[in-house]
Structure formats: structure tokens, C-alpha cells
Scaffold this motif. Structure first.
Motif: not given
Length: 201
Positions: A75-79, A101-108, A131-139, A194-201
Motif C-alpha cells: 500500500t502507498a498514499i501521499p503523506m 509519498f508514504y509507502c505504508s505496508e507490504s504483506v506477502l 506518475e502523480l508527480g511532485g514528490f521529492e521524498h518517499i518514505t 522509525t521512518f526510512w527515507l529515499k530522496h527522489d530528487r
């Protein structure tokens, strides 16, 4: 990845047919360490309604092609559309919520692990954000459990290296708490996240 598994992205009301099965899968997977979540179908269905109500959200579904059964989901959703407890640490650290942009959870399902679906889940969510555009960080955030936790399996290996390879790094200054009932507990307790962060730009 085997030929029997395929992945699709779903958003908004397109998710409705999958909610009951997805709720059951989430309860099954989150019972394992480190989450130890003692959940209910009713709560999960209410939680998943968030992704139906916000059209910019996404759930990546993994299906077994033999019977079209859902075997995984991410799952994922804009913060900006998330809850106040998730938004708070980012606001305190000066982030613009519209650019996170927030990546909520993964289940498998255990039988489908090791097929590359974990990587695929990140790729699909990141592609949706692009595709949504405008995000600088994914977490995303994960629960912090003590090393000597009684339910920690002897062979448990944290996913830190996997996340690092995907470009995500732990940010101890970004923390929050979530409340749920652990297995064997009689009441809900707050868990540090605790949050983990990826800088998209």
C-alpha cells in the motif's frame, strides 16, 4: 519470478472487490514478528477504506494466476492524506507534506517469498508516485522491537540491507508511535516506529 504470479496496481473504488481477502491476508502476515499484530477483519476493512477514499493512493496486488488468489499486497498514499500521527514528525522537521509519498505496508504469503515480489512492490509504488508527480521524498516506517524480545525468532534477519539497496535509509529524527494489541496481550499498547527515507530528487 514464476509464471504463476502476476502484479496489478489498483486505486480508489477498483479496490472494493479485493478488500475482504486483503484484510484476511494482512491479519495472517502481521501476526509474525516484528509486528505480532492481533487484528480483526472489521478493523482491517475500516483501515483499507482509506485507500478507497483517496484516489491518489495505490495498492499493488500480487495474484497467483492458477486461482486468482491474492498472495501479496503493498500500500502507498501521499503523506498529505495520512493521519496526524504520521504527519507530525515530518512537520516538526520542516518537510512539505505535499512532497512526501508514504509507502505504508507490504504483506506477502510465506509460500511466495524469494520470488522478487518485495522489489516489485517498491518499484510499482515508486512508479505510481512518479506518475502523480511532485514528490521529492518517499518514505515508510517500521516498528522498533528490542533485540531480546521473547517472540523474536532465532533466525530473524532485519530487512535493513534490502531497504538500503532500494535507496532507503533510516532517519532516527523521524519517529512516531502506533497503537495495537500484540499477540497474548490483553490491551493495546503504543509501539515506537522509525521512518526510512529515499530522496527522489
Amino acid at each position: 519470478m514464476t509464471q504463476t504470479v502476476y502484479v496489478e496496481r489498483k486505486s480508489g473504488t477498483d479496490l472494493l472487490p479485493y478488500i475482504p481477502e486483503l484484510a484476511r491476508l494482512r491479519i495472517e502476515v502481521f501476526r509474525d514478528f516484528p509486528y505480532l499484530y492481533d487484528g480483526t477483519i472489521e478493523y482491517e476493512q475500516k483501515y483499507l477504506q482509506t485507500y478507497i477514499d483517496h484516489p491518489d493512493s495505490v495498492i499493488v496486488l500480487a495474484f497467483d494466476d492458477e486461482d486468482n488468489k491474492i498472495v501479496g499486497a503493498s500500500t502507498a498514499i501521499p503523506m498529505r492524506d495520512e493521519t496526524a500521527e504520521l504527519q507530525k514528525p515530518f512537520l516538526e522537521q520542516g518537510y512539505d507534506l505535499n512532497k512526501v509519498f508514504y509507502c505504508s505496508e507490504s504483506v506477502l504469503n510465506k509460500a511466495y517469498r524469494g520470488l522478487g515480489l518485495g522489489v516489485r512492490f517498491f518499484e510499482e509504488r515508486e512508479a505510481h508516485a512518479a506518475e502523480l508527480g511532485g514528490f521529492e521524498h518517499i518514505t515508510f516506517c517500521c516498528v522498533e522491537r528490542p533485540a531480546d524480545h521473547p517472540r523474536r525468532p532465532a533466525d530473524y534477519v532485519p530487512l535493513d540491507q534490502f531497504w538500503n539497496k532500494r535507496g532507503y535509509f533510516k532517519h532516527p529524527e523521524l519517529t512516531t508511535t502506533y497503537v495495537w494489541k500484540d499477540l497474548d496481550d490483553t490491551e493495546e499498547t503504543a509501539k515506537p516506529m522509525t521512518f526510512w527515507l529515499k530522496h527522489d530528487r
